[in-house]
Design an enzyme around this catalytic site. Structure first.
Site, PDB file in Angstrom:
ATOM      1  N   HIS A  56       0.851  -1.194   0.000  1.00 30.95           N
ATOM      2  CA  HIS A  56       0.000   0.000   0.000  1.00 30.95           C
ATOM      3  C   HIS A  56       0.885   1.240   0.000  1.00 30.95           C
ATOM      4  O   HIS A  56       1.931   1.282   0.651  1.00 30.95           O
ATOM      5  CB  HIS A  56      -0.897  -0.023   1.239  1.00 30.95           C
ATOM      6  CG  HIS A  56      -1.931   1.054   1.271  1.00 30.95           C
ATOM      7  ND1 HIS A  56      -2.910   1.185   0.312  1.00 30.95           N
ATOM      8  CD2 HIS A  56      -2.144   2.061   2.167  1.00 30.95           C
ATOM      9  CE1 HIS A  56      -3.689   2.216   0.613  1.00 30.95           C
ATOM     10  NE2 HIS A  56      -3.235   2.762   1.730  1.00 30.95           N
ATOM     11  N   ASP A  62      -4.048   8.722   3.449  1.00 28.00           N
ATOM     12  CA  ASP A  62      -4.128   7.271   3.283  1.00 28.00           C
ATOM     13  C   ASP A  62      -5.486   6.967   2.664  1.00 28.00           C
ATOM     14  O   ASP A  62      -6.519   7.255   3.265  1.00 28.00           O
ATOM     15  CB  ASP A  62      -3.975   6.581   4.636  1.00 28.00           C
ATOM     16  CG  ASP A  62      -4.106   5.063   4.550  1.00 28.00           C
ATOM     17  OD1 ASP A  62      -4.281   4.545   3.434  1.00 28.00           O
ATOM     18  OD2 ASP A  62      -4.030   4.404   5.604  1.00 28.00           O
ATOM     19  N   CYS A  93      -4.254   2.788  -4.729  1.00 29.02           N
ATOM     20  CA  CYS A  93      -3.705   3.686  -3.711  1.00 29.02           C
ATOM     21  C   CYS A  93      -2.736   4.692  -4.319  1.00 29.02           C
ATOM     22  O   CYS A  93      -2.721   5.867  -3.929  1.00 29.02           O
ATOM     23  CB  CYS A  93      -3.026   2.883  -2.604  1.00 29.02           C
ATOM     24  SG  CYS A  93      -1.808   1.685  -3.192  1.00 29.02           S
TER      25      CYS A  93
END
Length: 339
Positions: free
Chosen positions: A203, A220, A282
């Site tokens: 990630h 995030d 992401c």
């Protein structure tokens, strides 16, 4: 006198025992049980060897299915239909992140491109960011010799020095895998992920240091993948205090040392999950957040991102399609120049 007859000497003869093979049907009950146990043992050993041949990542990426009731299965399919409409979105990795940051530097000029040659993780990002900002400070006051200046391999020291001097917004990307609990393990995991070509549990998250606004912003797309927002805030407050000492407030009173060295503000940019389950976006979300930030550092993410999954996906797909072609000019990974 009668003759004595001695008996002939006795000889020992050894005969090889005969082995009789019987079918399973004709074997005794004990033999049948023994054969079944041996067969089961061999099957278990064979399965164990097969599993050992798989890597841990192969097991994680294997497809598993569970039998659900008709109602639950229907609801699950409806949710997936909302999210997975259209072709799969591309995966943006570190090279795409660098190319996009170069594109933003060309557009806004105050952005320093992302250095992808020094991988950042939750274990080393605080120290690295402080060192980078201290280097900029020393470059601004001509305290760093060109030979001492570290620069990425695809950028010349002279060009990197000029970029440092003109930059006030510093984006940093962190790579994370929850199964790694040390920096060494994290780097090993990163190498394994790159070699396998699979995303797995990896990630990307984004940290933006803005000197002009005296602000540290964290983003995030999963909201709490590395740590909870409160835990991240506590870590970033330590960074903000260090940056406040490196870059004192301008125009402050010399007598008020506490005001001069006040820490940067800390902002948690993601208060909701914007990345949909089943997608590996992401990296693209980090770039989209950076683009919004450069347009308006005080923007509200919840006002930008639709709550509907299909609309949110369409928004990101449009961002990717309109950006990829412009990013391609930096596919050689050479840093932009300030000329």
């Amino acid at each position: 006198m009668e003759p004595i007859h001695n008996p002939p000497p006795q000889t020992c003869s050894y005969s090889r025992p005969s082995t009789t093979y019987t079918s399973f049907k004709d074997a005794s009950c004990g033999t049948k049980v023994t054969r079944i146990i041996i067969a089961l043992f061999l099957i278990v050993i064979s399965c164990g060897l097969i599993l050992c041949a798989y890597t841990f990542r192969d097991l994680l990426d294997a497809d598993y299915s569970a039998q659900e009731g008709p109602q639950q299965a229907t609801k699950l399919l409806q949710q997936l239909d909302k999210v997975l409409t259209g072709p799969p979105l591309p995966i943006w990795d570190n090279e795409h992140l660098f190319q996009f940051s170069c594109l933003m530097q060309n557009k806004h000029r105050r952005v320093l491109p992302i250095d992808i040659c020094n991988p950042l993780t939750k274990f080393n990002f605080l120290e690295y960011i402080c060192n980078c900002l201290m280097t900029k400070q020393s470059v601004n006051v001509n305290e760093t010799d060109m030979c001492e200046l570290f620069c990425p391999p695809t950028c010349t020291p002279e060009n990197y020095r000029r970029l440092l001097c003109t930059s006030s917004v510093f984006p940093f990307v962190m790579w994370h895998d929850p199964s790694a609990d040390t920096q060494e393990a994290m780097l090993t995991k990163m190498d394994q992920t790159m070699s396998s070509g699979r995303v797995g549990n990896s990630h990307w998250v984004l940290v933006i240091v803005d000197i002009e606004h005296r602000c540290v912003t964290f983003f995030d797309s999963f909201y709490n993948y590395i740590a909870s927002p409160q835990q991240m805030r506590e870590q970033l407050e330590g960074l903000a205090a260090s940056l406040g000492a490196i870059y004192p407030k301008e125009g402050g009173s010399d007598s008020d040392q506490e005001e001069l060295l006040s820490p940067f503000q800390v902002r948690i940019g993601s208060t909701v999950k914007v990345q949909s389950p089943g997608e590996f976006t992401c990296g693209a979300w980090c770039c989209q957040f950076l683009a919004w930030y450069l347009e308006n550092p005080d923007f509200d993410l919840e006002e930008k991102v639709p709550t509907n999954p299909s609309e949110r996906r369409a928004l990101l797909a449009d961002f990717i399609s309109t950006t990829e072609q412009a990013m391609s000019r930096y596919s050689s990974l050479s840093w932009p120049t300030t000329d």
